[in-house]
Write a protein that holds these residues in place. Structure first.
Motif, PDB file in Angstrom:
ATOM      1  N   UNK A  90       0.826  -1.202   0.000  1.00 31.28           N
ATOM      2  CA  UNK A  90       0.000   0.000   0.000  1.00 31.28           C
ATOM      3  C   UNK A  90       0.864   1.257   0.000  1.00 31.28           C
ATOM      4  N   UNK A  91       1.968   1.223   0.734  1.00 27.36           N
ATOM      5  CA  UNK A  91       2.858   2.380   0.816  1.00 27.36           C
ATOM      6  C   UNK A  91       3.532   2.658  -0.529  1.00 27.36           C
ATOM      7  N   UNK A  92       4.044   1.611  -1.171  1.00 32.01           N
ATOM      8  CA  UNK A  92       4.710   1.788  -2.457  1.00 32.01           C
ATOM      9  C   UNK A  92       3.731   2.204  -3.549  1.00 32.01           C
ATOM     10  N   UNK A  93       2.518   1.690  -3.479  1.00 33.87           N
ATOM     11  CA  UNK A  93       1.522   2.009  -4.499  1.00 33.87           C
ATOM     12  C   UNK A  93       1.140   3.485  -4.484  1.00 33.87           C
ATOM     13  N   UNK A  94       1.258   4.125  -3.337  1.00 35.60           N
ATOM     14  CA  UNK A  94       0.843   5.525  -3.221  1.00 35.60           C
ATOM     15  C   UNK A  94       1.820   6.485  -3.897  1.00 35.60           C
ATOM     16  N   UNK A  95       3.065   6.020  -4.195  1.00 42.45           N
ATOM     17  CA  UNK A  95       4.074   6.908  -4.771  1.00 42.45           C
ATOM     18  C   UNK A  95       4.143   6.818  -6.294  1.00 42.45           C
ATOM     19  N   UNK A  96       3.685   5.736  -6.877  1.00 48.06           N
ATOM     20  CA  UNK A  96       3.669   5.565  -8.339  1.00 48.06           C
ATOM     21  C   UNK A  96       5.037   5.796  -8.961  1.00 48.06           C
ATOM     22  N   UNK A  97       6.074   5.299  -8.330  1.00 52.12           N
ATOM     23  CA  UNK A  97       7.423   5.429  -8.867  1.00 52.12           C
ATOM     24  C   UNK A  97       7.762   4.197  -9.703  1.00 52.12           C
ATOM     25  N   UNK A  98       8.466   4.428 -10.821  1.00 49.38           N
ATOM     26  CA  UNK A  98       8.736   3.342 -11.746  1.00 49.38           C
ATOM     27  C   UNK A  98       9.616   2.269 -11.125  1.00 49.38           C
ATOM     28  N   UNK A  99      10.589   2.683 -10.309  1.00 48.00           N
ATOM     29  CA  UNK A  99      11.491   1.677  -9.726  1.00 48.00           C
ATOM     30  C   UNK A  99      10.805   0.840  -8.645  1.00 48.00           C
ATOM     31  N   UNK A 100       9.579   1.193  -8.297  1.00 48.23           N
ATOM     32  CA  UNK A 100       8.834   0.396  -7.317  1.00 48.23           C
ATOM     33  C   UNK A 100       8.056  -0.754  -7.961  1.00 48.23           C
ATOM     34  N   UNK A 101       7.947  -0.736  -9.281  1.00 49.15           N
ATOM     35  CA  UNK A 101       7.090  -1.717  -9.944  1.00 49.15           C
ATOM     36  C   UNK A 101       7.557  -3.154  -9.720  1.00 49.15           C
ATOM     37  N   UNK A 102       8.858  -3.372  -9.763  1.00 47.36           N
ATOM     38  CA  UNK A 102       9.367  -4.730  -9.569  1.00 47.36           C
ATOM     39  C   UNK A 102       9.064  -5.233  -8.164  1.00 47.36           C
ATOM     40  N   UNK A 103       9.249  -4.370  -7.183  1.00 51.52           N
ATOM     41  CA  UNK A 103       8.959  -4.768  -5.808  1.00 51.52           C
ATOM     42  C   UNK A 103       7.464  -4.977  -5.614  1.00 51.52           C
ATOM     43  N   UNK A 104       6.637  -4.182  -6.262  1.00 50.87           N
ATOM     44  CA  UNK A 104       5.191  -4.345  -6.159  1.00 50.87           C
ATOM     45  C   UNK A 104       4.749  -5.696  -6.726  1.00 50.87           C
ATOM     46  N   UNK A 105       5.390  -6.108  -7.819  1.00 54.64           N
ATOM     47  CA  UNK A 105       5.070  -7.414  -8.385  1.00 54.64           C
ATOM     48  C   UNK A 105       5.428  -8.530  -7.408  1.00 54.64           C
ATOM     49  N   UNK A 106       6.567  -8.400  -6.753  1.00 57.97           N
ATOM     50  CA  UNK A 106       6.976  -9.406  -5.772  1.00 57.97           C
ATOM     51  C   UNK A 106       6.004  -9.460  -4.603  1.00 57.97           C
ATOM     52  N   UNK A 107       5.584  -8.300  -4.138  1.00 57.63           N
ATOM     53  CA  UNK A 107       4.658  -8.257  -3.008  1.00 57.63           C
ATOM     54  C   UNK A 107       3.292  -8.821  -3.394  1.00 57.63           C
ATOM     55  N   UNK A 108       2.846  -8.513  -4.609  1.00 61.25           N
ATOM     56  CA  UNK A 108       1.552  -9.040  -5.061  1.00 61.25           C
ATOM     57  C   UNK A 108       1.581 -10.563  -5.118  1.00 61.25           C
ATOM     58  N   UNK A 109       2.692 -11.102  -5.596  1.00 59.91           N
ATOM     59  CA  UNK A 109       2.823 -12.559  -5.638  1.00 59.91           C
ATOM     60  C   UNK A 109       2.836 -13.155  -4.237  1.00 59.91           C
ATOM     61  N   UNK A 110       3.387 -12.419  -3.289  1.00 58.14           N
ATOM     62  CA  UNK A 110       3.488 -12.905  -1.909  1.00 58.14           C
ATOM     63  C   UNK A 110       2.139 -12.910  -1.205  1.00 58.14           C
ATOM     64  N   UNK A 111       1.275 -11.967  -1.500  1.00 59.45           N
ATOM     65  CA  UNK A 111       0.026 -11.834  -0.737  1.00 59.45           C
ATOM     66  C   UNK A 111      -1.200 -12.358  -1.478  1.00 59.45           C
ATOM     67  N   UNK A 112      -1.080 -12.616  -2.779  1.00 59.06           N
ATOM     68  CA  UNK A 112      -2.257 -13.017  -3.542  1.00 59.06           C
ATOM     69  C   UNK A 112      -2.569 -14.490  -3.330  1.00 59.06           C
ATOM     70  N   UNK A 113      -3.737 -14.875  -3.771  1.00 61.61           N
ATOM     71  CA  UNK A 113      -4.119 -16.280  -3.720  1.00 61.61           C
ATOM     72  C   UNK A 113      -5.112 -16.587  -2.623  1.00 61.61           C
TER      73      UNK A 113
END
Length: 538
Positions: free
Chosen positions: A175-198
Motif C-alpha cells: 500500500x505504501x509503495x503504491x501511493x508513490x507511483x514510482x517506476x522503480x517500485x514496480x518490480x517490488x510491487x510485483x513481488x509483493x503481489x505474488x506474496x500476498x495473492x491467492x
C-alpha cells in the motif's frame, strides 16, 4: 506433546514478523518469549545458536511432520494440464492443491482437501493451521455435537485471521509503495503481489466417537457411500457448493446489497466461481474496489464453513470421498454434470476391488479421470471444446470397514472391472437410470480399515471365478444428494480363458462383456411401455 506442537505452531505463525525485524528490541523480546515457551534457553552465548536453530526449523520443517498419518486413507493427485493442438499436455503452473489426513488422540481423525489458486500458499497454510486448531487437544470424546460444530467453525476463523496476520507487513508495504507511483517500485510491487495473492477452498472431514462431521468452504465435494447388509449402496453428497450458481449463496449476497443477478450472469467473482473461500485479500479487504461487490454492506465473500453432522458411522461399511474442484470439473467437462457422483463412486469401488492399497486405488481413479478428460479432447466430439485444459486434481478416499483386494487378481480372473459409461437422456432430471456393473470382491488376505485381518466376507460371498456381486447405480438429479443400490446376479461379465483371445476371420475379437442385461434394463426404464429390441453382444 500437544502443548509442544502448539508452541511450535506459534513459532511458525510469528516467523515472518521475527525474521523481518530480528534486529529490533521488540522482535527480540517476542522471540525470547517464543523460545521460553518451547523450553529453550535464552541466556548467554546460547542465544544466537538458538535463534539460528529456530530460524532453520521454521524455514525447513513442518510442525506436522511427526503427526501420525491415518492408514485407512489414500490420496491421489494430478497436476494441471493444458493440451496443445496435437493432444500433448503441458503443466501451466505448480500444483496448488493441498490435503491432510491425520490420526489424532482419543479416536479422532482429520481429513481435508484444499483447492488453491494463484499459488499454493493459502492451501498449505490452511492445512497446517487447521490441524493445529483441531488436533492439539481441542476436541475430545466428551464433546457434544454442538461443541464440535462450534470448534470447527472457530478453527476456520482462526485460520483466516492467522493467515492475514502473516501477510500484514507485505500488504502495508504494498500500500505504501503504491501511493508513490514510482517506476522503480514496480518490480517490488510485483513481488509483493505474488506474496500476498491467492486463496483456497476447503472440504474437511472430522471423525470422533465414530461420528462424521463435514465442514465445507467453497466448491469441493464430499461423498459418503454406505453399503447395507442386503447389498444396497447409498451414495450421499454431503453439503452443497458455495458458488455463483447456488441459490442459497445468491440470496445471502443479495441480503448484503449485492446484485445477485449480475453475479449469476458473470459466473465468477475476482476470477473464481466460489462465494466462500480462505484468504484472497482482494475480496476480503478490498471488496469495495470490485464492481460486482462494491454495493455490499459488509464483507460478502466469507470463510465461514457450512458444517454438517453428526453422521453416525456405526455398523456402516463403505467409504468417504473428498474431491477437489479440479477433479469434479474435469469429469463434468468430459461427461457432463449429471452423473459425476455415480461415476466417481463406481470408479472408487472398482479400484478398491482391484488395488492392494487405498493409496493406489485413489491414484488410479485420478489417473482414469485424467485419461477420460484427455480422450474426450483428442476425440473431437461435442464435449471436446470443454476439455482443452484441467486444473489440479485431488481425491481422498477413507474406507469405513471396507474390504480391499489382495492385489493378486487379474482381469482374466475377475479382477479389474471398469464401470460402464451411461448415455444421458433428456429425461434424466425427472427419471431414475439403472446401470448394472460388476464389482469384484476379494476372498482372502483382506485389508480392512488399513489393517491386515481375516476375510470379512460373509459365507456365500462370491469369489473370483464364480459369480460376483453387481452394482445398480440409481441417480437423482439434485444438488445435494444422490443414491445408488447394489444387487444382481453377476452375469454381466463372461469368464475368459487364460490365453489371449484371437481375432476371427473378420478381425474381431469375441467380447468377454455381455451387455444384454444392460440393454434389457435400459430398455425397460426408457421404453415407456414400448417393446425394445435387445441387441446381442458383438
Amino acid at each position: 506433546m500437544a502443548a509442544q506442537r502448539r508452541n511450535l505452531m506459534d513459532l511458525r505463525l510469528n516467523q515472518n514478523n521475527v525474521l523481518r525485524c530480528s534486529s529490533k528490541p521488540i522482535a527480540k523480546r517476542v522471540l525470547r518469549v517464543l523460545l521460553h515457551k518451547t523450553g529453550i534457553s535464552k541466556s548467554g552465548s546460547e542465544w544466537n545458536v538458538n535463534v539460528k536453530r529456530i530460524v532453520l526449523f521454521l524455514q525447513h520443517q513442518s510442525w506436522t511432520d511427526d503427526l501420525p498419518l491415518c492408514q485407512m486413507c489414500g490420496v491421489g493427485t494430478a497436476p494441471n494440464c493444458v493440451y496443445g493442438p496435437d493432444g500433448k499436455g503441458t503443466q501451466s503452473h505448480t500444483n496448488e492443491d493441498g490435503h491432510l489426513r491425520f490420526r489424532g488422540e482419543d479416536g479422532c481423525f482429520l481429513y481435508g482437501v484444499f483447492n488453491g489458486y494463484d499459488g499454493s500458499r493459502v492451501a498449505s497454510f490452511a492445512s497446517q493451521c487447521l490441524t493445529a486448531e483441531l488436533l492439539l487437544g481441542q476436541i475430545n470424546s466428551s464433546h457434544t455435537d454442538n461443541d464440535i460444530r462450534r470448534i470447527l467453525s472457530q478453527a476456520f476463523d482462526v485460520v483466516e485471521k492467522s493467515y492475514f496476520e502473516t501477510i500484514d507487513d507485505a500488504l502495508a508495504e504494498k500500500a505504501n509503495l503504491s501511493s508513490y507511483h514510482l517506476q522503480h517500485n514496480e518490480e517490488r510491487l510485483k513481488e509483493l503481489e505474488q506474496e500476498v495473492s491467492g486463496g483456497a477452498t476447503a472440504i474437511v472431514a472430522l471423525i470422533i466417537n465414530n461420528k462424521l462431521y463435514i465442514a465445507n468452504v467453497g466448491t469441493n465435494r464430499a461423498l459418503l457411500c454406505k453399503s447395507s447388509s442386503d447389498g444396497q449402496n447409498q451414495v450421499l453428497q454431503i453439503g452443497r457448493p458455495h458458488n455463483t450458481d447456488s441459490e442459497d449463496e445468491l440470496q445471502r449476497l443479495a441480503a448484503l446489497g449485492v446484485d445477485s443477478a449480475r453475479v449469476r450472469q458473470a459466473g465468477q467473482i475476482a476470477g473464481q466461481t466460489s462465494t466462500r473461500r480462505l484468504g484472497d485479500y482482494r475480496v476480503k479487504l478490498n471488496y469495495n474496489d470490485i464492481d460486482l461487490l462494491s454495493a455490499a454492506k459488509t464483507k460478502p465473500i466469507v470463510s465461514e464453513p457450512e458444517i454438517h453432522g453428526s453422521q453416525s458411522l456405526d455398523n456402516i461399511s463403505g467409504f468417504l470421498v473428498l474431491m477437489s474442484e479440479g477433479l469434479i470439473t474435469a469429469l463434468e467437462s468430459a461427461h457432463g454434470p449429471e452423473q459425476v457422483n455415480q461415476e466417481i463412486v463406481a470408479m472408487v469401488a472398482a479400484e478398491l476391488a482391484q488395488q492392494a492399497s487405498i493409496e493406489a486405488a485413489a491414484q488410479s481413479v485420478v489417473d482414469r479421470v485424467k485419461r477420460l478428460h484427455h480422450d474426450v479432447y483428442v476425440s473431437g466430439r461435442q464435449r471436446a471444446v470443454y476439455c482443452s485444459r484441467h486444473e489440479d486434481m485431488t481425491l481422498l478416499i477413507r474406507t469405513i470397514n471396507y474390504p480391499l483386494a489382495d492385489g493378486a487378481l487379474t482381469p482374466t480372473q475377475g479382477g479389474r472391472i471398469y464401470p460402464v459409461s451411461v448415455p444421458y437422456s433428456n429425461s434424466q432430471s425427472t427419471s431414475k437410470t439403472s446401470v448394472t456393473l460388476s464389482l469384484v470382491m476379494p476372498s482372502q488376505s483382506t485389508l480392512t480399515n488399513g489393517t491386515n485381518t481375516a476375510s470379512t466376507l460373509e459365507e456365500g460371498t462370491p469369489t473370483p471365478g464364480s459369480q460376483s456381486p453387481t452394482a445398480t447405480l440409481q441417480s437423482t438429479n439434485t444438488q445435494t444428494q444422490s443414491s445408488s443400490s447394489s444387487s444382481g446376479d453377476g452375469s454381466l461379465f463372461r469368464q475368459r480363458g487364460s490365453q489371449a483371445a484371437q481375432p476371427d476371420e473378420t478381425g474381431r475379437v469375441l467380447p468377454y462383456v455381455d451387455f444384454s442385461q444392460f440393454y434389457r434394463l435400459w430398455g425397460s426404464d426408457h421404453s415407456d411401455g414400448q417393446s425394445t429390441q435387445v441387441p446381442t453382444a458383438s
